[in-house]
Design a protein around this motif. Structure first.
Motif, PDB file in Angstrom:
ATOM      1  N   ARG A 154       0.907  96.683 -11.233  1.00 35.11           N
ATOM      2  CA  ARG A 154       2.328  97.068 -11.226  1.00 35.11           C
ATOM      3  C   ARG A 154       2.663  97.927 -12.443  1.00 35.11           C
ATOM      4  O   ARG A 154       3.366  98.931 -12.332  1.00 35.11           O
ATOM      5  N   ILE A 155       2.164  97.556 -13.614  1.00 33.14           N
ATOM      6  CA  ILE A 155       2.416  98.342 -14.823  1.00 33.14           C
ATOM      7  C   ILE A 155       1.813  99.741 -14.683  1.00 33.14           C
ATOM      8  O   ILE A 155       2.450 100.742 -15.016  1.00 33.14           O
ATOM      9  N   GLU A 189       2.414 105.604 -13.726  1.00 33.60           N
ATOM     10  CA  GLU A 189       2.139 106.782 -12.887  1.00 33.60           C
ATOM     11  C   GLU A 189       3.438 107.407 -12.398  1.00 33.60           C
ATOM     12  O   GLU A 189       3.595 108.623 -12.403  1.00 33.60           O
ATOM     13  N   ASN A 190       4.375 106.581 -11.959  1.00 30.50           N
ATOM     14  CA  ASN A 190       5.659 107.080 -11.452  1.00 30.50           C
ATOM     15  C   ASN A 190       6.460 107.770 -12.542  1.00 30.50           C
ATOM     16  O   ASN A 190       7.091 108.793 -12.293  1.00 30.50           O
ATOM     17  N   GLU A 224       4.900 111.194 -13.028  1.00 29.89           N
ATOM     18  CA  GLU A 224       5.274 112.112 -11.960  1.00 29.89           C
ATOM     19  C   GLU A 224       6.700 112.608 -12.129  1.00 29.89           C
ATOM     20  O   GLU A 224       7.033 113.715 -11.719  1.00 29.89           O
ATOM     21  N   ALA A 225       7.554 111.796 -12.719  1.00 28.20           N
ATOM     22  CA  ALA A 225       8.945 112.183 -12.959  1.00 28.20           C
ATOM     23  C   ALA A 225       9.086 113.034 -14.223  1.00 28.20           C
ATOM     24  O   ALA A 225      10.188 113.404 -14.602  1.00 28.20           O
ATOM     25  N   GLY A 226       7.965 113.312 -14.882  1.00 34.94           N
ATOM     26  CA  GLY A 226       7.980 114.160 -16.066  1.00 34.94           C
ATOM     27  C   GLY A 226       8.408 113.449 -17.330  1.00 34.94           C
ATOM     28  O   GLY A 226       8.698 114.080 -18.338  1.00 34.94           O
ATOM     29  N   LYS A 227       8.422 112.125 -17.317  1.00 30.74           N
ATOM     30  CA  LYS A 227       8.887 111.376 -18.483  1.00 30.74           C
ATOM     31  C   LYS A 227       7.811 111.181 -19.531  1.00 30.74           C
ATOM     32  O   LYS A 227       8.104 110.954 -20.677  1.00 30.74           O
ATOM     33  N   LYS A 263      -5.730 104.708 -10.399  1.00 27.27           N
ATOM     34  CA  LYS A 263      -6.827 105.268 -11.189  1.00 27.27           C
ATOM     35  C   LYS A 263      -6.576 105.148 -12.694  1.00 27.27           C
ATOM     36  O   LYS A 263      -7.505 105.227 -13.480  1.00 27.27           O
ATOM     37  N   ASN A 264      -5.334 104.932 -13.103  1.00 23.81           N
ATOM     38  CA  ASN A 264      -5.029 104.777 -14.534  1.00 23.81           C
ATOM     39  C   ASN A 264      -5.127 103.320 -14.992  1.00 23.81           C
ATOM     40  O   ASN A 264      -4.702 102.991 -16.088  1.00 23.81           O
TER      41      ASN A 264
END
Length: 114
Positions: free
Chosen positions: A9-10, A15-16, A19-22, A63-64
């Protein structure tokens, strides 16, 4: 399976955010007790096949998410440590981390021990 589920979950959340550029995608290091499963090291299965076949076989791991069998290497440079170990092992784990000196005084510890 609880530790793998939390690490998964972490890793997905990171990853999310990436993807949001944060932030750049960060790696989640999960300390695992090395054991053999179906003729392979469990850490290899997690890192190569991206699944914890023994404890959470139906969940694909990001993968991370990296399984590491060395506690000190796993903790080295971490900003946050999530403790998901059986309570009877916590004292030994904390002592080993403290004696290694790999964590900064600002490292945050979160207990998810049940």
């Amino acid at each position: 399976s609880w530790g793998t589920a939390i690490a998964r979950r972490i890793a997905i959340n990171l990853e999310n955010r990436s993807e949001a550029g944060k932030n750049d995608s960060e790696v989640v290091h999960m300390w695992v007790h090395e054991e053999e499963f179906n003729g392979r090291n469990l850490s290899d299965i997690i890192n190569v096949d991206h699944v914890n076949s023994k404890y959470l076989p139906d969940a694909i791991l990001p993968k991370n998410l990296n399984a590491c069998t060395n506690l000190v290497e796993t903790c080295n440079g971490s900003d946050i440590l999530f403790f998901v170990v059986p309570s009877q092992f916590l004292q030994r784990v904390l002592s080993e981390i403290k004696q290694s000196g790999v964590c900064a005084s600002t490292t945050i510890g979160v207990s998810l021990i049940k």
